[in-house]
Write a protein that holds these residues in place. Structure first.
Motif, mmCIF file in Angstrom:
data_model
loop_
_atom_site.group_PDB
_atom_site.id
_atom_site.type_symbol
_atom_site.label_atom_id
_atom_site.label_comp_id
_atom_site.label_asym_id
_atom_site.label_seq_id
_atom_site.Cartn_x
_atom_site.Cartn_y
_atom_site.Cartn_z
ATOM 1 N N ASN A 105 -9.279 -0.606 -13.547
ATOM 2 C CA ASN A 105 -7.975 -1.281 -13.460
ATOM 3 C C ASN A 105 -8.084 -2.508 -12.555
ATOM 4 O OD1 ASN A 105 -7.469 1.660 -14.011
ATOM 5 N ND2 ASN A 105 -5.421 0.860 -14.305
ATOM 6 N N LYS A 106 -7.021 -3.284 -12.595
ATOM 7 C CA LYS A 106 -7.035 -4.558 -11.883
ATOM 8 C C LYS A 106 -7.332 -4.430 -10.387
ATOM 9 C CE LYS A 106 -3.763 -7.354 -13.952
ATOM 10 N NZ LYS A 106 -2.440 -6.794 -13.906
ATOM 11 N N GLU A 107 -6.737 -3.385 -9.764
ATOM 12 C CA GLU A 107 -6.927 -3.300 -8.310
ATOM 13 C C GLU A 107 -8.354 -2.899 -7.952
ATOM 14 O OE1 GLU A 107 -4.900 -1.441 -10.096
ATOM 15 O OE2 GLU A 107 -5.005 0.685 -9.565
ATOM 16 N N MET A 108 -9.150 -2.500 -8.941
ATOM 17 C CA MET A 108 -10.537 -2.155 -8.659
ATOM 18 C C MET A 108 -11.370 -3.432 -8.627
ATOM 19 S SD MET A 108 -10.335 0.945 -8.052
ATOM 20 C CE MET A 108 -11.972 1.681 -8.034
ATOM 21 N N THR A 109 -11.135 -4.216 -7.570
ATOM 22 C CA THR A 109 -11.867 -5.468 -7.412
ATOM 23 C C THR A 109 -13.279 -5.132 -6.951
ATOM 24 O OG1 THR A 109 -10.910 -5.518 -5.239
ATOM 25 C CG2 THR A 109 -9.844 -6.864 -6.905
ATOM 26 N N SER A 110 -14.026 -6.160 -6.579
ATOM 27 C CA SER A 110 -15.443 -5.898 -6.343
ATOM 28 C C SER A 110 -15.690 -4.888 -5.222
ATOM 29 C CB SER A 110 -16.174 -7.205 -6.070
ATOM 30 O OG SER A 110 -15.631 -7.778 -4.912
ATOM 31 N N TRP A 111 -14.944 -4.990 -4.122
ATOM 32 C CA TRP A 111 -15.241 -4.066 -3.028
ATOM 33 C C TRP A 111 -15.015 -2.601 -3.421
ATOM 34 C CZ3 TRP A 111 -17.812 -2.184 0.684
ATOM 35 C CH2 TRP A 111 -17.300 -1.134 1.463
ATOM 36 N N ASN B 238 -1.808 9.244 4.255
ATOM 37 C CA ASN B 238 -2.014 9.193 2.798
ATOM 38 C C ASN B 238 -2.883 8.002 2.413
ATOM 39 O OD1 ASN B 238 1.107 10.351 1.195
ATOM 40 N ND2 ASN B 238 -0.389 11.417 2.411
ATOM 41 N N ALA B 239 -2.552 6.849 2.983
ATOM 42 C CA ALA B 239 -3.249 5.627 2.601
ATOM 43 C C ALA B 239 -4.733 5.708 2.956
ATOM 44 C CB ALA B 239 -2.605 4.425 3.275
ATOM 45 N N TYR B 240 -5.026 6.246 4.134
ATOM 46 C CA TYR B 240 -6.435 6.370 4.535
ATOM 47 C C TYR B 240 -7.162 7.447 3.724
ATOM 48 C CZ TYR B 240 -6.517 3.266 8.601
ATOM 49 O OH TYR B 240 -6.520 2.171 9.420
ATOM 50 N N LYS C 195 -2.740 1.296 -6.488
ATOM 51 C CA LYS C 195 -2.682 0.016 -5.774
ATOM 52 C C LYS C 195 -1.698 0.097 -4.605
ATOM 53 C CE LYS C 195 -1.597 -4.872 -6.336
ATOM 54 N NZ LYS C 195 -0.338 -4.893 -5.564
ATOM 55 N N ILE C 196 -0.603 0.836 -4.783
ATOM 56 C CA ILE C 196 0.349 1.006 -3.685
ATOM 57 C C ILE C 196 -0.376 1.588 -2.471
ATOM 58 C CG2 ILE C 196 2.446 2.250 -2.937
ATOM 59 C CD1 ILE C 196 3.163 0.272 -5.090
ATOM 60 N N MET C 197 -1.223 2.586 -2.713
ATOM 61 C CA MET C 197 -1.936 3.221 -1.609
ATOM 62 C C MET C 197 -2.996 2.287 -1.019
ATOM 63 S SD MET C 197 -0.080 5.753 -1.711
ATOM 64 C CE MET C 197 -0.651 6.231 -0.082
ATOM 65 N N MET C 198 -3.724 1.582 -1.892
ATOM 66 C CA MET C 198 -4.783 0.688 -1.405
ATOM 67 C C MET C 198 -4.185 -0.468 -0.608
ATOM 68 S SD MET C 198 -7.187 0.762 -4.829
ATOM 69 C CE MET C 198 -8.435 -0.396 -4.290
ATOM 70 N N ASP C 199 -3.063 -0.997 -1.094
ATOM 71 C CA ASP C 199 -2.391 -2.086 -0.378
ATOM 72 C C ASP C 199 -1.922 -1.621 0.994
ATOM 73 O OD1 ASP C 199 -2.733 -3.864 -2.410
ATOM 74 O OD2 ASP C 199 -0.731 -3.611 -3.272
ATOM 75 N N ASN D 14 3.622 -9.765 0.293
ATOM 76 C CA ASN D 14 2.247 -10.213 0.507
ATOM 77 C C ASN D 14 1.236 -9.259 -0.128
ATOM 78 O OD1 ASN D 14 3.811 -11.111 3.271
ATOM 79 N ND2 ASN D 14 2.443 -12.659 2.426
ATOM 80 N N TYR D 15 1.611 -8.021 -0.268
ATOM 81 C CA TYR D 15 0.727 -7.035 -0.897
ATOM 82 C C TYR D 15 1.373 -6.438 -2.147
ATOM 83 C CZ TYR D 15 -2.397 -7.176 3.126
ATOM 84 O OH TYR D 15 -3.276 -7.575 4.096
ATOM 85 N N ILE D 16 2.526 -5.822 -1.939
ATOM 86 C CA ILE D 16 3.197 -5.137 -3.050
ATOM 87 C C ILE D 16 4.374 -5.992 -3.513
ATOM 88 C CG2 ILE D 16 4.446 -3.055 -3.727
ATOM 89 C CD1 ILE D 16 2.878 -1.570 -1.530
ATOM 90 N N THR D 17 4.386 -6.325 -4.785
ATOM 91 C CA THR D 17 5.454 -7.191 -5.277
ATOM 92 C C THR D 17 6.679 -6.373 -5.691
ATOM 93 O OG1 THR D 17 4.677 -7.067 -7.555
ATOM 94 C CG2 THR D 17 3.777 -8.830 -6.200
ATOM 95 N N ARG D 18 7.805 -7.075 -5.775
ATOM 96 C CA ARG D 18 9.043 -6.405 -6.183
ATOM 97 C C ARG D 18 8.949 -5.914 -7.612
ATOM 98 N NH1 ARG D 18 13.236 -9.585 -2.482
ATOM 99 N NH2 ARG D 18 11.717 -9.930 -0.851
ATOM 100 N N GLU D 19 8.252 -6.685 -8.413
ATOM 101 C CA GLU D 19 8.106 -6.302 -9.820
ATOM 102 C C GLU D 19 7.460 -4.921 -9.939
ATOM 103 O OE1 GLU D 19 6.050 -9.211 -12.183
ATOM 104 O OE2 GLU D 19 5.835 -7.829 -13.870
#
Ligand code: SF4
Ligand code: SF4
Lengths: 263, 435
Positions: free
Chosen positions: B143-149, B300-302, B327-331, B360-365
């Motif tokens: 998925n999109k949030e799975m960027t390179s890192w 949870n996030a960690y 992505k909510i958790m990763m952000d 800046n991280y999680i959008t309203r959309e």
């Protein structure tokens, strides 16, 4: 037909100094939505048939606040909750039945902290208990042998772990209960929850209700059974979009049981 | 003069564990940036959840292939680490295979034999995992949030496991004394012949090298955790313990709101009285940044393993919306790390950096696409609740910013005025009876 419906209000009971066995919480959809009103009536017919002494709040009922809460408006939710709790506590309500899983979840789980403690049942649970107590009989009638699939409402299933009551009732109709790829704990949402019912979806490549309807149609049911007025709307729209509305009706469990007995 | 190696070992161990504890402290400080939440209820259910979900991995096997492989790697990892105990004792005291002098040969052989078998099973599982991620490209890993890192992070760990397991087997295979015992070398006896041409001293240095790299590798792994999604091997335990024990459909009732509502509804309250002490009121309703969340949400996030089971079950994500509970958790974790670094850089206080979790991280959309269906909560193998963060951020948008989508504002106005989300009159609520 409608003159046969016996729908006393809490105020009526109060005037006679009596307490009903259970309060039927109709909910906003059940009161105002044309499709959902049919479910309300079907359920009332069953209650009348089983001679359940029930009452409704009528004009004293107000939105539970569920959509406001899920949208993030905690103020509005709690205003609604406190108002409703005041009314119900004044009537000394002990037991509530509702045909809407959202009302069910909110009153059952979120009202107690605000002072509203009641035994709350979804109408499928209540019908199941009437059946178990021998107060209601269920015949298959026109649904005997029909392929029926049940769409789990999120707020009944995952949210409150009620999976079997609606299925038991379908089986009692001697129908063939078939399961979608995603069912019970894995059930896919119809797309209406979390106040989505009242707004357009965000940009995407599909509507959630279409996805869910496709999952249902994949297993070739003759009827899609629902247990929530909002799921009902979403699935009905989905079936229409797939131009299958004449072949695959979407029906509430209460309607199935009432229709089977030609009520 | 042999003490040099012992001292070197002790120093390494000290640095490895020291740096790790430093990061653990940082971790705990960051988690405590969240506000308090009562988790004292239902202790017995909490212990049960921890035993079943974290230790027993009951949710992992819901997807059988990944689940069973994961159980193998997990059990292998834990059991093989018993061997590390021996390595540490040997390293500190200059002994060699201390286990042999305290256990009968047969018992020691049985233990090491079991470790060797597990090591092979782990190797196989890890290879399958690698194939699933990189060759089969299973959707939830791309998925999109799975960027390179995040993608690299997942692979690094797999490579790590391969190296550690191989070192363990090579260490045993090149240990002449251990091989000559012929007890417990179930797997390594087949590797030993590869080195048959080697001199005894070459074998000895090989064994020593494997031994050193094994322990160094483990120390590096330990310190890598803090930066990785692999923190879950530690945090899954507290996280499943502190996870909600209420029905999933039950959302918390904001206490601060309850107080205000009670006051508004109470006819005895004098509306012109001086406002009650504002100290009790929270600075704001809902959450726009990580400090507005509670500490369980930050834990949870960690803990998030970035497995994407939540996202693959999410109706919004399945139908192409931007929302992804993972992505909510990763952000949330990324922002929390950023805030933590800010605090470190500014001698212990947070200096406004003009950024926040919202926008800046999680959008309203993303936030408005959620149906609150709980599929993500149900799917998570370590009891994470992305929905609770979404709800808190919606609360901020609605109660602090009045920034709900117009249609939702209409719905709420209707409820306020007519007691229903549609513009019908409350007096008509029973009309259906006569229709
Ligand atoms: S609760 Fe929201 S985020 Fe979670 S799966 Fe459902 S729609 Fe997706
Ligand atoms: S929240 Fe849970 S399910 Fe989602 S990616 Fe993280 S660990 Fe996996």
């Amino acid at each position: 037909m409608s003159e046969l419906l016996n729908v006393p209000t809490m105020a009526d009971f109060m005037a006679q100094g009596k307490q009903p066995e259970v309060l039927f919480w109709v909910g906003c959809a059940g009161s105002f939505d044309d499709r959902a009103k049919k479910i309300t009536k079907a359920f009332v017919k069953l209650l009348n048939k089983a001679q359940v002494e029930f009452a409704v709040l009528g004009t004293e009922e107000s939105c539970t606040g569920d959509p406001a809460k899920r949208a993030g408006n905690e103020f509005l939710f709690q205003m609604q909750a406190v108002t409703n709790i005041e009314v119900m506590n004044a009537y000394e309500i002990k037991k509530i039945v509702t045909a809407c899983p959202h009302c069910f979840n909110t009153i059952k789980n979120e009202y107690p902290e605000l002072g509203g403690n009641y035994e709350v049942l979804h109408h499928t649970q209540f019908l199941k208990s009437l059946l178990d107590d021998g107060r209601l009989t269920i015949e298959g009638g026109q649904f005997k042998g029909k392929r029926i699939t049940f769409h789990d409402p999120c707020y009944l299933g995952r949210a409150n772990n009620v999976y079997e009551a609606p299925r038991d009732l379908i089986k009692k109709l001697e129908a063939e209960l078939i399961e979608m790829k995603n069912c019970k704990k894995d059930g896919l949402c119809c797309g209406a929850g979390g106040a989505q019912m009242f707004k357009d979806a965000e940009k995407g490549d599909k509507e959630v209700n279409i996805e869910r309807t496709e999952q249902a149609l994949d297993i070739k049911p003759e009827i899609i059974a629902a247990g929530c007025p909002f799921c009902n709307t979403m699935m009905t729209d989905g079936v229409k979009a797939k131009e299958k509305e004449n072949e695959v009706p979407v029906m509430d469990i209460a309607e199935l049981i009432a229709n089977a007995q030609d009520l | 003069m042999d003490y040099i190696t012992n001292i070197l070992f002790a120093v390494l161990l000290f640095i490895g564990i020291g740096y790790f504890s430093k990061n653990v402290k940082k971790l705990s400080r960051n988690i405590k940036l969240g506000h308090d939440v009562d988790v004292s209820d239902n202790k017995s259910q909490r212990w049960k959840n921890m035993a079943m979900i974290a230790l027993g991995q009951s949710k992992m096997v819901h997807r059988p292939i990944a689940g069973i492989l994961h159980v193998i790697v997990y059990i292998g990892f834990i059991i093989i680490n018993i061997e590390v105990l021996e390595i540490i004792i040997d390293g500190l005291f200059g002994t060699h295979r201390i286990g042999l002098s305290v256990l009968p040969v047969s018992v020691y052989g049985f233990l090491i034999g079991a470790f060797e078998v597990l090591a092979v099973l782990v190797l196989v599982s890890v290879i399958v995992f690698w194939i699933r991620r990189n060759i089969l490209k299973i959707k939830r890993f791309w998925n999109k949030e799975m960027t390179s890192w995040p993608k690299n992070d997942a692979n690094y760990i797999l490579y790590f496991e391969v190296v550690l397991m191989s070192l363990f087997l090579i260490m045993n295979a090149s240990d002449i004394h251990f091989q000559s015992m012929n007890s417990g070398n179930v797997i390594s006896q087949f590797i030993a012949p590869w080195f048959s041409g080697f001199s005894e001293s070459a074998l000895h240095s090989m064994e020593r090298t494997a031994w050193w790299f094994h322990i160094i590798g483990i120390l590096i792994f330990l310190n890598y955790l803090y930066f990785s999604k692999h923190l879950h091997i530690l945090l899954a335990f507290p996280n499943t313990f502190y996870g909600s024990v209420k029905p999933q459909g039950q959302f918390d009732n904001l206490e601060a709101v309850t107080k205000e509502v009670k006051m508004m509804m109470d006819p005895n309250v004098d509306p012109f009285a001086a406002p009650a002490d504002n100290a009790e009121m929270p600075a704001k309703f809902g959450a726009s940044d990580v400090q507005d969340l509670n500490w369980v949400q930050l834990l949870n996030a960690y803990t998030c393993t970035e497995c994407g089971r939540c996202t693959s079950q999410c109706p919004a994500n399945q139908t192409g919306k931007k929302l992804s509970p993972r992505k909510i958790m990763m952000d949330t974790r990324d922002r929390l790390e950023e805030v933590g670094k800010n605090i470190d850089a500014n001698k212990g206080t947070f200096v406004d950096d003009g950024k926040q979790l919202l926008d800046n991280y999680i959008t309203r959309e993303e936030l408005w696409a959620c149906t609150s269906c709980n599929a993500c909560v149900e799917a998570c193998p370590v009891s994470i609740n992305p929905l609770s963060i979404i709800l808190d951020m919606r609360r901020y948008l609605v109660m602090e910013q009045s920034a709900a989508p117009t249609e939702l504002n209409n719905m709420m106005t209707n409820i306020e005025n007519n007691g229903a989300p549609w513009p019908y009159n409350q007096m008509d609520r029973l009309n259906w009876k006569n229709e």
